[in-house]
Design a protein around this motif. Structure first.
Motif, PDB file in Angstrom:
ATOM      1  N   UNK A  93       0.830  -1.208   0.000  1.00 44.15           N
ATOM      2  CA  UNK A  93       0.000   0.000   0.000  1.00 44.15           C
ATOM      3  C   UNK A  93       0.869   1.264   0.000  1.00 44.15           C
ATOM      4  N   UNK A  94       1.933   1.258   0.772  1.00 42.11           N
ATOM      5  CA  UNK A  94       2.834   2.421   0.801  1.00 42.11           C
ATOM      6  C   UNK A  94       3.465   2.638  -0.576  1.00 42.11           C
ATOM      7  N   UNK A  95       3.886   1.530  -1.209  1.00 42.34           N
ATOM      8  CA  UNK A  95       4.496   1.649  -2.534  1.00 42.34           C
ATOM      9  C   UNK A  95       3.485   2.174  -3.554  1.00 42.34           C
ATOM     10  N   UNK A  96       2.215   1.775  -3.411  1.00 33.60           N
ATOM     11  CA  UNK A  96       1.187   2.208  -4.364  1.00 33.60           C
ATOM     12  C   UNK A  96       0.906   3.702  -4.268  1.00 33.60           C
ATOM     13  N   UNK A  97       1.330   4.335  -3.174  1.00 36.00           N
ATOM     14  CA  UNK A  97       1.187   5.786  -3.059  1.00 36.00           C
ATOM     15  C   UNK A  97       2.251   6.511  -3.885  1.00 36.00           C
ATOM     16  N   UNK A  98       3.319   5.799  -4.212  1.00 41.72           N
ATOM     17  CA  UNK A  98       4.380   6.377  -5.035  1.00 41.72           C
ATOM     18  C   UNK A  98       4.179   6.058  -6.512  1.00 41.72           C
ATOM     19  N   UNK A  99       3.665   4.851  -6.774  1.00 43.91           N
ATOM     20  CA  UNK A  99       3.503   4.411  -8.156  1.00 43.91           C
ATOM     21  C   UNK A  99       2.284   3.493  -8.254  1.00 43.91           C
ATOM     22  N   UNK A 100       1.408   3.704  -9.240  1.00 43.61           N
ATOM     23  CA  UNK A 100       0.235   2.828  -9.399  1.00 43.61           C
ATOM     24  C   UNK A 100       0.657   1.363  -9.474  1.00 43.61           C
ATOM     25  N   UNK A 101      -0.024   0.509  -8.697  1.00 37.76           N
ATOM     26  CA  UNK A 101       0.422  -0.870  -8.515  1.00 37.76           C
ATOM     27  C   UNK A 101      -0.740  -1.845  -8.650  1.00 37.76           C
ATOM     28  N   UNK A 102      -0.448  -2.988  -9.264  1.00 38.21           N
ATOM     29  CA  UNK A 102      -1.387  -4.107  -9.303  1.00 38.21           C
ATOM     30  C   UNK A 102      -0.823  -5.221  -8.429  1.00 38.21           C
ATOM     31  N   UNK A 103      -1.627  -5.704  -7.498  1.00 37.60           N
ATOM     32  CA  UNK A 103      -1.263  -6.868  -6.692  1.00 37.60           C
ATOM     33  C   UNK A 103      -2.066  -8.056  -7.193  1.00 37.60           C
ATOM     34  N   UNK A 104      -1.373  -9.079  -7.671  1.00 37.43           N
ATOM     35  CA  UNK A 104      -2.019 -10.298  -8.148  1.00 37.43           C
ATOM     36  C   UNK A 104      -1.650 -11.440  -7.209  1.00 37.43           C
ATOM     37  N   UNK A 105      -2.654 -12.111  -6.677  1.00 33.70           N
ATOM     38  CA  UNK A 105      -2.415 -13.334  -5.905  1.00 33.70           C
ATOM     39  C   UNK A 105      -3.084 -14.471  -6.656  1.00 33.70           C
ATOM     40  N   UNK A 106      -2.276 -15.270  -7.318  1.00 35.35           N
ATOM     41  CA  UNK A 106      -2.776 -16.411  -8.083  1.00 35.35           C
ATOM     42  C   UNK A 106      -2.830 -17.638  -7.175  1.00 35.35           C
ATOM     43  N   UNK A 107      -3.688 -18.592  -7.518  1.00 33.79           N
ATOM     44  CA  UNK A 107      -3.903 -19.774  -6.664  1.00 33.79           C
ATOM     45  C   UNK A 107      -4.199 -19.340  -5.233  1.00 33.79           C
ATOM     46  N   UNK A 108      -5.118 -18.410  -5.107  1.00 31.54           N
ATOM     47  CA  UNK A 108      -5.368 -17.769  -3.818  1.00 31.54           C
ATOM     48  C   UNK A 108      -5.812 -18.755  -2.742  1.00 31.54           C
ATOM     49  N   UNK A 132      -4.111   9.106  -2.026  1.00 28.61           N
ATOM     50  CA  UNK A 132      -3.039   9.301  -3.012  1.00 28.61           C
ATOM     51  C   UNK A 132      -2.531   7.975  -3.570  1.00 28.61           C
ATOM     52  N   UNK A 133      -3.149   6.869  -3.164  1.00 25.19           N
ATOM     53  CA  UNK A 133      -2.668   5.569  -3.637  1.00 25.19           C
ATOM     54  C   UNK A 133      -3.428   5.135  -4.887  1.00 25.19           C
ATOM     55  N   UNK A 134      -2.807   4.237  -5.632  1.00 27.48           N
ATOM     56  CA  UNK A 134      -3.443   3.634  -6.806  1.00 27.48           C
ATOM     57  C   UNK A 134      -3.133   2.150  -6.737  1.00 27.48           C
ATOM     58  N   UNK A 135      -4.099   1.370  -6.234  1.00 29.01           N
ATOM     59  CA  UNK A 135      -3.856  -0.050  -5.995  1.00 29.01           C
ATOM     60  C   UNK A 135      -5.030  -0.877  -6.501  1.00 29.01           C
TER      61      UNK A 135
END
Length: 462
Positions: A93-108, A132-135
């Motif tokens: 989440x902190x990183x997504x405030x600096x740069x738009x981020x996609x979190x993928x969890x496969x085989x959840x 300010x985040x993009x997640x």
């Protein structure tokens, strides 16, 4: 080469563009191309891609930490394992405030089974909605029952928080044909009829080989590439595979009503329903009821997964010939001669998809599409599509194996049959035939607005 999935990409792109924080649940049976779709969407985006392991908490925490650092600090030689999953999520989440981020969890489901509280942790992160985040979070899995009964249930911490769910199935019959550009519409229809448009199955075939070679290599050699798939898919979610194999065999042989299946498999009706529901949840079978009828007693089950349907139609009965290698000598009489009969239902599936997604003839929006039948065998209508109020209807005859052009008598027979459905006020008619139509019928259809379709037209060829 990435093919199809236009609608799914539109959904993902729209959420990515419009919402600062979003969550998508993406699921479907194995091999349908979930990971390929996600990879295509994530191109050009900063992505933390974690494939959960069928292992313990510590192993998954270490792997998740590595996935995080490979995204945010790829030059780090030996990334540390963070102390817990909450810390991993907070770092994302902190990183997504600096740069738009996609979190993928496969085989959840692997992660959930070793740490069920992860859903609550994720829900907390999503609810914070940092301005300010993009997640975007994508949870993907091959277990339909797990996603629908656990992650999407009203008891789930994500209930009311996730934005949308996408259940992924095989490619459309038209997208499927792009894998075999040199094949005729008839050959592509057969390929669709034995793969259901599942990308992995299509990729295992050889677009440069002839149709017979592909069919043989897929199902009818000692080491046929498709021969293990039914058991592999069933094992993922089910036990007692012998019973499920018997259910498929019952349906494909024509014993497809609940009481018939229960008798054939030697189960009490109530217990048989549980097995049928499990297969329905997996999308392998479906319960058919006549369109424009509320009589559930007329319902029966069909095999909706086309690879399973082809397998159970041809492989078990010919197992001895396959194992001994004699199938090469008897392919014509045991397999090829029966493919036109098998393709009758496949062509009907294709026609239904055509009217739902590609047709521009109809003046009403389809609410329900399928077949009509009653206790009398003469009342069967191959295709019936109706609007929301059952006042508009499309009646159709679909023929693959007839071997002759349809003529005026076929249209007259359809019109006569349609009279058994009395609720439809505004009627239109459709004839679909692999062998085409007589000139007299073509002229009559043009005068009366009857829709005539051949395989090239279904594949948008002239």
């Amino acid at each position: 080469m990435f093919i199809g999935r236009t609608n799914e990409l539109v959904v993902l792109d729209t959420l990515w563009q419009q919402k600062p924080t979003s969550c998508i649940l993406l699921y479907g049976n194995r091999f349908v191309g979930k990971t390929t779709l996600i990879t295509e969407f994530c191109k050009g985006k900063k992505t933390v891609f974690f494939s959960a392991l069928p292992s313990i908490y510590d192993d998954n925490l270490t792997a998740f930490s590595k996935a995080l650092f490979s995204c945010i600090a790829p030059a780090l030689f030996s990334p540390p394992a963070l102390q817990d999953f909450d810390t991993v999520l907070q770092n994302i989440q902190i990183f997504s405030q600096k740069e738009p981020t996609v979190l993928v969890i496969d085989d959840f489901s692997n992660l959930y089974h070793c740490h069920p509280d992860f859903l609550r942790l994720l829900a907390n992160v999503l609810e914070q909605k940092q301005p300010v985040s993009k997640l975007m979070v994508i949870l993907a899995d091959s277990s339909n029952s797990f996603m629908e009964k656990t992650v999407m249930s009203s008891q789930s911490p994500l209930y009311g928080i996730y934005d949308t769910s996408l259940r992924i199935s095989g490619l459309s019959y038209r997208d499927c044909s792009q894998f075999f550009p040199l094949y005729s519409p008839e050959e592509n229809a057969i390929i669709y009829g034995m793969t259901g448009g599942v990308p992995l199955y299509l990729e295992l075939l050889d677009s440069g080989a002839d149709l017979k070679t592909n069919i043989m290599n897929a199902f009818f050699t000692r080491h046929a590439c498709f021969s293990e798939f039914p058991t592999l898919i069933l094992k993922q979610e089910l036990r007692e595979l012998t019973i499920y194999h018997a259910i498929f065999s019952s349906i494909i042989s024509g014993s497809c009503r609940l009481s018939e299946i229960a008798d054939r498999v030697h189960l009490e009706t109530g217990l048989c329903v549980k097995y049928l529901k499990a297969l329905t949840t997996m999308g392998l079978i479906k319960k058919e009821t006549p369109v424009a009828s509320k009589d559930q007693k007329k319902s029966y089950y069909t095999i909706s997964d086309l690879m399973f349907r082809f397998y159970y139609r041809f492989v078990p009965d010919n197992k001895s010939h396959i194992t001994s290698g004699r199938i090469f000598l008897s392919y014509l009489t045991l397999i090829e001669d029966y493919i036109p009969e098998y393709m009758e239902q496949v062509l009907l599936d294709i026609v239904k998809e055509y009217f739902l997604h590609y047709d521009h003839h109809l003046v009403f929006e389809i609410n329900q599409i399928g077949s009509y039948w009653s206790k009398s065998s003469t009342d069967h209508i191959d295709l019936l599509a109706t609007d929301m109020t059952n006042t508009y209807g499309l009646f159709g005859t679909v023929n693959y194996s007839g071997g002759r052009p349809m003529d005026i008598s076929d249209l007259q027979a359809l019109i006569e049959k349609s009279k058994v459905v009395t609720t439809i006020e505004h009627r239109c008619y459709c004839l679909v035939n692999r062998s085409g139509f007589t000139n007299v019928l073509i002229n009559k259809a043009a005068e009366d607005g009857v829709i005539l379709l051949t395989l090239p037209q279904l594949y948008h060829e002239t």
